[in-house]
Structure formats: structure tokens, C-alpha cells
Design a protein around this motif. Structure first.
Motif, PDB file in Angstrom:
ATOM      1  N   THR A 171      18.650  41.876  30.253  1.00  0.00           N
ATOM      2  CA  THR A 171      17.330  41.809  29.606  1.00  0.00           C
ATOM      3  C   THR A 171      16.874  43.485  29.496  1.00  0.00           C
ATOM      4  N   SER A 172      17.735  44.306  29.598  1.00  0.00           N
ATOM      5  CA  SER A 172      17.460  45.586  29.592  1.00  0.00           C
ATOM      6  C   SER A 172      17.059  46.224  28.245  1.00  0.00           C
ATOM      7  N   GLY A 173      17.722  45.417  27.473  1.00  0.00           N
ATOM      8  CA  GLY A 173      17.504  45.862  25.905  1.00  0.00           C
ATOM      9  C   GLY A 173      18.059  47.144  25.424  1.00  0.00           C
ATOM     10  N   ASP A 174      18.869  47.622  25.936  1.00  0.00           N
ATOM     11  CA  ASP A 174      19.623  49.003  25.553  1.00  0.00           C
ATOM     12  C   ASP A 174      21.026  48.891  25.658  1.00  0.00           C
ATOM     13  N   ALA A 175      21.801  50.043  25.744  1.00  0.00           N
ATOM     14  CA  ALA A 175      23.021  50.005  25.522  1.00  0.00           C
ATOM     15  C   ALA A 175      23.644  49.421  26.861  1.00  0.00           C
ATOM     16  N   ASP A 176      22.893  49.348  28.035  1.00  0.00           N
ATOM     17  CA  ASP A 176      23.501  48.886  29.308  1.00  0.00           C
ATOM     18  C   ASP A 176      23.888  47.408  29.324  1.00  0.00           C
ATOM     19  N   ALA A 177      22.915  46.727  28.504  1.00  0.00           N
ATOM     20  CA  ALA A 177      22.901  45.565  28.420  1.00  0.00           C
ATOM     21  C   ALA A 177      24.133  45.020  27.595  1.00  0.00           C
TER      22      ALA A 177
END
Lengths: 203, 203, 203, 203
Positions: free
Chosen positions: D102-108
Motif C-alpha cells: 500500500t506504499s503507492g510508489d515504485a517500492d510497491a
């Protein structure tokens, strides 16, 4: 062979889960206050360890007696996985419950309810496995007189009913709910109803 | 089949517990001082690992020789669970003891006493299992001459007596108490009294 | 039965140890920098996982082939425990080595030396177990022509010699020492010298 | 015996891996906000637990049916180790994926791609093991009509194709990618194509 590997895998999962229970006992160590305080503050962890160890142990004993008389097919493998899914959750649910037991607020209620729900899930999965064992004529249970069958089902249902009661009590007094779970565990140590499931041993 | 699954489950629990012992060795890692200091500060963890590994290993060897000649019923299953309950506590008790061994205060005494109490619990549970093995005529022990029987019981009791001594010493000098526990472990490696329990191997 | 339970226990310990290797991979998680940086900073952990997994895997395969032809007595049980004591140390030694591999100072040398010493301890324990297997006439090894016997011992010694070289290299270049350990592991995957130990399979 | 120990070791590794999945559920505990918030913030961990448990469970069931009809040699032992190497990575990959879902960035995207790559590695290793099972005439698969053979391979390929799709979707919408992985797991619970691999059970 089928049954052997089902037992080996189940024994493995149950053995790991029962051993991981002790991870919840580890204390912070030096620099976090006197050891006696660290240990006595964590009494819920020790009580919870005892009750969960006993509960998983009983599931192992009964699993063992139930599987011995079952025809193992793909459905049994998956229902067994469903049972193990709850067994594996027990160390987590036990640790969470013990951490909040004495918090005296809504978290104590919630964590106890979570713990009991996991145990109920396990009991329901076990019930499904028991139901599957009745599909086959060779079932030792079906060979029992009707009266004994009703008695076995009553005993079995009693444990589940106690969990329902404990679930309600969890929202009133978490320690009393834990006491009920503990009584259920001790009861099933002495109740050997499952002996009726083992051909030739119900004498 | 009964015995096979009891052994498989016990082996599983003992295998997991013996492997979790090494978790107590993990160090904080980079940024917590030179590695050599981190490791040498933790010498109690390494000594404790060695002694607990050996102790659990011996319990496994003897468990294995005892169960081979037992009739496995529901009582044996639960006494065995009681034994495993202490085995599972050993990584926790070992870690706590090692963390406080060199603290030089009351915590060192308390953590050592806790460690020895867990080992005593295990020894008592093992003694109960041994007692259960005598219920049946087929017991290899009962077939021994009275003199040898007394000798076996003496050896067995010796270990428990050493733990009682270690428990008292824990409140005087924790490192000496640990030394006693270590000597008990080494003694039981070389003592093969349990061979008398195995039919046909006591020659 | 004896052999069966030795194998079951060893398999259990090796299975837990090999699975605990992955615990060293766990990252700090959100709030500790971009995931790609967290993962790439930890490349030593991934390489170390690969090499240690392979090394433990080879020990399992060879253990399995060695035990199959052994007479299991109390001495074998304890030498086997000695072997397992090193196997259980591998996740700890692997994690410590990986944490310091790129530190570029004395800690990198020390942690690599520690890692290789644990592997050497395991290899020596395995050698002892191999030596014990020669006590009995039934040994498949002893039935081999002298030339093949010398060849088997040469191959076996080669691995240990490579570990000695790696241990020295650890104090010069830890990454090259790790490379040597990796080459030893890959070599033993393709070397099937141990097939000579299995009666009827050396064709 | 060969097969028995391969199964025992695989069961052990799979049992430990499936149980370690639950370690990802442990919460920070008291002093880190209301329990209900801690639990609900971690919904990805619970969903991930469910999907990974089911996926490992299916691999166990299919592994079990595949190995039953295989001739176990050194190559099979190592391909099996290759399979287990991915199984052991699943708790780590599951935990990382859930932490970033749920981080919503490239890490997800990255953590979901990592998770799916591990599952694909496992599926490829399983395919290799299946391929090895075809080497021998006794293979139940080879005894099937050509049409059924093609059907089995189609079903098998379908799962791998779905993982490829999920891998691409991971870079667009990680939750949808997870949904695809979940659908694959549920599909394989109900698909019993592997029954064709078991002699005498394909009726």
C-alpha cells in the motif's frame, strides 16, 4: 503412503507451530529493568504459552487418532491444509493476546476475541475433517451404536460451544475468557471420547 | 503406527527447538562496535549453546531408546507432550540465562535458576515417561536382574540430584552452576545406562 | 527403526536450519530508504543465502547416502549430533558474514573466517561419520578396488583443503574466500563420488 | 527408502516455510497505537498470508503426487533442492511484498515483482521436476492418451502464463497482480489435473 505423508507434513507444521509459541516468551534482556519485573510483568505470556501448548497438543493427539481411520484423498488434503492454516496462526494470536491481556481497555477485548476466533477456526476445520471421515463405511464412528454416536457428537460440540461462550466473555472479561479456553484444554486432556474413533480401542 | 507418529512429532519438536537455540547467537551487527568485542562479550551465549545443544541431544537419544520399547497409549502421548513443553522452553531459558550470566547481580542468579528449573522439569517428565514404560511386562527394564535395576535407577537419579545441587549453586555462583549442568551433559554422553532399556543390546 | 529415526531427526534439523537461512534476508521495511537500495545494499545476504543453501543441501544429499549403508549405534548418534551442531550454526555464521562482507575492515576478515570455520567443523564431523562407516565389513566403500578408494578419499580431502585455502584467503580478501566456498559447493553438486558409497549404484 | 527421505526432507522444509509465513503477522504491540489500527493497517499481511499459505500448500499437494511416481536419483535430489530454495524464499518475499503493497510508489511495484519472481522460480523448478518424471517409461503421464497429455501440459502452462501476466501487472497495479496470484492459487485447489499423474487414480 498417502496417509503417511499427510501425517508427516501435519506433524511438521504442528511441531514448528508449537515450538514457535516459546518465541513469545523472550524478554528484552539486560537494561530493561530487573529480570524479576520483566518476567512477572509477562505472566500472561507464560499462562498463554501453557494453554496454547496444551491446545495444539490436544489437536495433534486427536488429529493423529482421526487420520488413522481415514481414506486420504485430495479433499482431505485441502481440508487438512485449512486446519493447519489456523494452527499456524496460533503463535501469532497467542502472542498478541498475551501482550494486551492486562491492558484493561478495548485492545484486551479485541486481542482475546482474535485468539478465540483462531481457536474456533481450528475447531471448525477439525469438525470438517471429522465429517469427511464419515463418508466411508469403514469409519469406526459409524460402527458405533447410535447412542454412543450422539454422545461423541455432544462431547465434540461441547468444546465448540465453550469457545462461543468464551468469545462473548472476551468482550466482558478477557482473563475469564482465557480461563474458559484453559478449562476446555484441560477437559480434552481427560476426555478420551476420540478413543471411540479408533477401531478396537474403545473397550 | 502409533509409535511412529509419536516419534515423528517428538523428533520434529526437538529438531526445531535445538535449531532455535542458535537464534540466541545472532549479534547486533555493523554499527554496534567491533565484531571481536561483540562476539567475545557474548561468550556466555556460545557456552550456553554448546551445553543446551548437548542436553537436548542427549534427551533425543534417550527418548528414542525409551520409546522403542514402550506401549504407546493416550497417557504416554500426554506425558510426552509434558516433556516436550519443557524442551520447547529451553531456547528461551538458555537465551535468558546467557544474557544475564555475567551481570553479577540477582538477575544472574534468577536466570540461572530458571534455566535449571526448565532442565529439571524436562528430567522429571522423562522420569514419568520411564515410569510409564514399567507398566508393561514386556519392559526390558523389568527383565533385568534386581542389581542392575538398582544401578540404572541410581544413575538416573544421579542426574536429577546434580540438577538440584546446580539449582542451589545458582544462587551462589551462576557460572559454577552452569559448569555443573555442562558436566551432567558430558557425563550422559559417556554413560550409556539407557542401553539396558533396549532389548538385546545390553551385552 | 534406529536408522529411520536418526534420519528423521537429522532431516528435521537440516530442514529447519536451511529454512532459517532466509531470515537473514528480511529487510528493515518502509521508512528505511528506497526498497531498491535496501535490497542492493544487501547483495551479500543473497549471495550468502545461495551458497549456504547449496552447501547445506549437499550435506543433506551426502548424509543421506552415507547413513543408508551404516550400522547406527550410540557412537554414530553422538557423532551425528556433533555434525548437526555445526549445521545449526550455519544460519548465524552466514548472517554475520553477510552483514560484514563489505565493511572493508578487520570485521570482514573475522566474520568470513568464522563462517569458514563453521563449514570446516561440519566437514570434519562428516569425515568422522564417514570414518565410522568403515568399521563394518558391510561398508560399500571397503568393497571398492583400492584405486577407487584412494580416488574417493582424494575427492573428499580436496573439499577440506579448499576450505583451508579459503580460511587463509579470508584474511586477505573476504569476497574471494566466499567465491572459493561457492566453487566448492558447485563442485560437489557435479561430483558424485558419494555414489561409490551406495551399494549397487556405482555403475 | 530414497524416496521416503526425499519426501521427509521436503515435507520438513515446506512445513517450516509455511509456518514462518505467520511471523510476518506479528504486530508491534502495546504503545504503538490502538490494536484495531495496527491490525487494519496490516490487512495486506493477512491477505498475503492467505495467498502464500494456499500457494505453498498446493505445491506440497502436487509435489507429493509427483514424487510418488518418480525414480529418485541424484539429479532429482538437486532439482528438488532448487525447488525448495524458492519455497524457503516465500516467507521473505511475502513479508516484503505485504510491507510495501500500500506504499503507492515504485517500492510497491518492485516488491510485488520480487514476490511473483519467487513464485515463478518455484513453478519453473516444479516444471523441471515434472520433466524429470517423464524420463522413465513407468511415468503415469506417458501412459495417458496424447489428447490428455496435451490437456495436462496446457493446464500446467496456464499457471505459469498467469504468473507472467501478474508480473507485468505488478508494474501497473500491485493489488491487481496479487489478486491474479490469489486466483491462480484458488484455481489450482479446484483443478485436479495432477490426478492424471497418479497411476490408477484418474477415474
Amino acid at each position: 503412503v498417502e496417509r503417511g505423508r499427510l501425517e508427516a507434513f501435519s506433524d511438521g507444521v504442528i511441531a514448528v507451530a508449537i515450538t514457535l509459541l516459546a518465541l513469545n516468551l523472550f524478554i528484552a534482556g539486560p537494561g530493561h529493568g530487573p529480570l524479576i519485573t520483566q518476567l512477572s510483568d509477562r505472566w500472561p505470556s507464560f499462562v498463554a504459552y501453557l494453554i496454547s501448548f496444551l491446545t495444539i497438543g490436544i489437536v495433534w493427539v486427536n488429529h493423529h487418532e482421526l487420520i488413522r481411520q481415514m481414506v486420504v484423498d485430495r479433499i482431505v488434503l485441502f481440508v487438512n491444509l485449512f486446519l493447519l492454516m489456523f494452527v499456524v496462526l496460533i503463535p501469532f494470536a497467542t502472542g498478541t493476546m498475551a501482550a494486551y491481556l492486562t491492558s484493561g481497555d478495548a485492545d484486551a477485548h479485541l486481542s482475546m476475541a482474535l485468539y478465540i476466533l483462531v481457536l474456533m477456526g481450528m475447531a471448525i476445520a477439525f469438525g470438517l475433517l471429522f465429517g469427511l471421515s464419515l463418508r466411508h463405511r469403514a469409519s469406526a464412528f459409524l460402527a458405533l451404536p447410535k447412542g454412543v454416536q450422539r454422545f461423541v457428537i455432544f462431547r465434540f460440540t461441547a468444546g465448540n460451544a465453550a469457545y462461543v461462550v468464551a468469545l462473548i466473555v472476551a468482550f466482558i472479561s478477557p482473563p475469564i475468557a482465557l480461563l474458559i479456553v484453559g478449562i476446555v484444554a484441560v477437559y480434552y486432556v481427560f476426555d478420551n471420547t476420540s478413543r471411540y474413533l479408533v477401531p478396537g480401542s474403545a473397550d
